[in-house]
Design a protein around this motif. Sequence first.
Motif, PDB file in Angstrom:
ATOM      1  N   LYS A 145      10.780 -41.452 -58.571  1.00 52.33           N
ATOM      2  CA  LYS A 145      10.896 -41.120 -57.151  1.00 52.33           C
ATOM      3  C   LYS A 145      11.092 -39.624 -56.943  1.00 52.33           C
ATOM      4  O   LYS A 145      10.685 -39.064 -55.909  1.00 52.33           O
ATOM      5  N   ASP A 146      11.688 -38.954 -57.935  1.00 53.80           N
ATOM      6  CA  ASP A 146      11.922 -37.508 -57.841  1.00 53.80           C
ATOM      7  C   ASP A 146      10.622 -36.700 -57.863  1.00 53.80           C
ATOM      8  O   ASP A 146      10.623 -35.499 -57.575  1.00 53.80           O
ATOM      9  N   LEU A 147       9.512 -37.357 -58.211  1.00 51.25           N
ATOM     10  CA  LEU A 147       8.230 -36.652 -58.255  1.00 51.25           C
ATOM     11  C   LEU A 147       7.727 -36.302 -56.848  1.00 51.25           C
ATOM     12  O   LEU A 147       6.944 -35.361 -56.691  1.00 51.25           O
ATOM     13  N   GLU A 148       8.165 -37.049 -55.863  1.00 53.38           N
ATOM     14  CA  GLU A 148       7.732 -36.778 -54.494  1.00 53.38           C
ATOM     15  C   GLU A 148       8.186 -35.381 -54.070  1.00 53.38           C
ATOM     16  O   GLU A 148       9.341 -34.999 -54.247  1.00 53.38           O
ATOM     17  N   GLY A 149       7.231 -34.611 -53.551  1.00 51.20           N
ATOM     18  CA  GLY A 149       7.533 -33.246 -53.128  1.00 51.20           C
ATOM     19  C   GLY A 149       7.402 -32.214 -54.230  1.00 51.20           C
ATOM     20  O   GLY A 149       7.610 -31.018 -53.991  1.00 51.20           O
ATOM     21  N   CYS A 161       2.405 -41.515 -54.110  1.00 46.34           N
ATOM     22  CA  CYS A 161       1.651 -40.530 -54.890  1.00 46.34           C
ATOM     23  C   CYS A 161       1.088 -39.410 -54.007  1.00 46.34           C
ATOM     24  O   CYS A 161       0.842 -38.306 -54.497  1.00 46.34           O
ATOM     25  N   ASP A 162       0.861 -39.700 -52.729  1.00 45.00           N
ATOM     26  CA  ASP A 162       0.331 -38.680 -51.833  1.00 45.00           C
ATOM     27  C   ASP A 162       1.316 -37.532 -51.629  1.00 45.00           C
ATOM     28  O   ASP A 162       0.937 -36.457 -51.164  1.00 45.00           O
ATOM     29  N   LYS A 163       2.564 -37.775 -51.986  1.00 44.43           N
ATOM     30  CA  LYS A 163       3.586 -36.742 -51.834  1.00 44.43           C
ATOM     31  C   LYS A 163       3.763 -35.896 -53.100  1.00 44.43           C
ATOM     32  O   LYS A 163       4.643 -35.046 -53.171  1.00 44.43           O
ATOM     33  N   ILE A 164       2.908 -36.159 -54.098  1.00 50.01           N
ATOM     34  CA  ILE A 164       2.909 -35.341 -55.311  1.00 50.01           C
ATOM     35  C   ILE A 164       1.722 -34.400 -55.248  1.00 50.01           C
ATOM     36  O   ILE A 164       0.583 -34.829 -55.064  1.00 50.01           O
ATOM     37  N   ASP A 165       1.970 -33.117 -55.378  1.00 47.74           N
ATOM     38  CA  ASP A 165       0.903 -32.118 -55.326  1.00 47.74           C
ATOM     39  C   ASP A 165       0.343 -31.918 -56.728  1.00 47.74           C
ATOM     40  O   ASP A 165       0.952 -31.246 -57.564  1.00 47.74           O
TER      41      ASP A 165
END
Length: 328
Positions: free
Chosen positions: A129-133, A159-163
Motif C-alpha cells: 500500500k505504501d507504493l501509492e504516490g 496501481c494508477d497511483k504508482i508513477d
Amino acid sequence: MSLLNIISKTAALAVGAATALATTAAVADEDIAARFSWKLKGEYGFYYYGLDEGLYSDAGINLNLGEGAGSQAALGALIQGQEDVVIMPGIFAISAIKKGMPIKIVALYQPAAPIVLISHPENPVNTPKDLEGKTMATAVGETGTSYIGVLCELNDVDCDKIDMVLVDSQTRVPQFIQNKVDVVSVYRTNDLPSLEAQTGVDYPVLDLPEFGLKIPGMAVVASDEGIAERADALRAFLTATAEAIAMTREDPDAATAAIRKVWPAGPADEVIREQIEETMASVHGPEGKPVGWIEESAISNALDLLATVEEDPGNRPVSDYFTNELLQ
C-alpha cells in the motif's frame, strides 16, 4: 589346471579389467556444458564449490561452466547444441516454451525468485500500500516490475497511483541511488548486498514473494533432444548439484573461496558470502522431495502471470513445461 588354461584365464581377466577401465573412463569423460544466463555472481557459488570438491567428477561428469549474456542468448545456444543445460530464471524458460521452444525445466531451485523492492530510509515502502504516490523505476522486460499489476491486485493497491518511470535497464539502480526515483526492484541474492556495501545504506525492503508475487527463479533447463539422448548424464549432473547445494549450506565460506578463484574482480568476500547465504535461503522445495523438484502449481501460477503481460499463442498442457524424471 594346465598351463594353457592358466594363460587363457589370465588373458580373460586382463580383457575384463581393460573393459572395466574403458567403461570407467567413458563415464568420467561424459561432458556437460552448462551456461549461466548472466555474468558471475554469488548465486552460482555452489556450482564452483561442487567443482572444487570433485563432486561432478565423482559423478562421472566433466563439467564446463560458462558466463552468459542474457536468457535469450543462452537458450539460443542450448537449442543449437552448444550447451547441454542453461541455468536461468524459470519464468523466462516458461515464456519460451509457451512460444514453442523445445525445452523443459528439469530442476527449479527457486520456486519464488528472491526479488525485493527497495526504497529510501527517509521515504520507506514497507507494505504494498505504501507504493501509492511513489515513483518506481522500470525497464522493458525487467522481472521485478513486469507483474506489478498482479502485486497490486493481490494486496488491494491502486496501481494508477504508482508513477512508473521507464528507464534503460542499466540506469534503474543509478537513478534510484541519485534519488530520482523512490523505488527500484533488485535481487536479494545479488544486487542488494552489493548495493548496500557500495552505499553504506540499509535500505527498507519489500519482499515480493512474501506479498504473493511468486515468480519462478533459478532453474536448470535442457532441450527436449538432450533429455531424450543424455538422460543419465543430466541426472548425474543434477545429483551432484544437489550435493553441492547441501555442502554450501553447511560451509558458505568454502563456497565463497571456490567462486573467488574464478572471480578475482568480484566484490569483497563478505558481499559474495552474503549473496551465497541469501541464495541458500531462497533454494527450497516440497518436503520429502529432492532439491530442485518442480511442483505443477509453480508452473501454472507462472503461466497466469505471463498471461497478464503476453499474448497467449495457444494452450499447452502444463506437463510440456517441466519434468521431474531426472531428479528421481
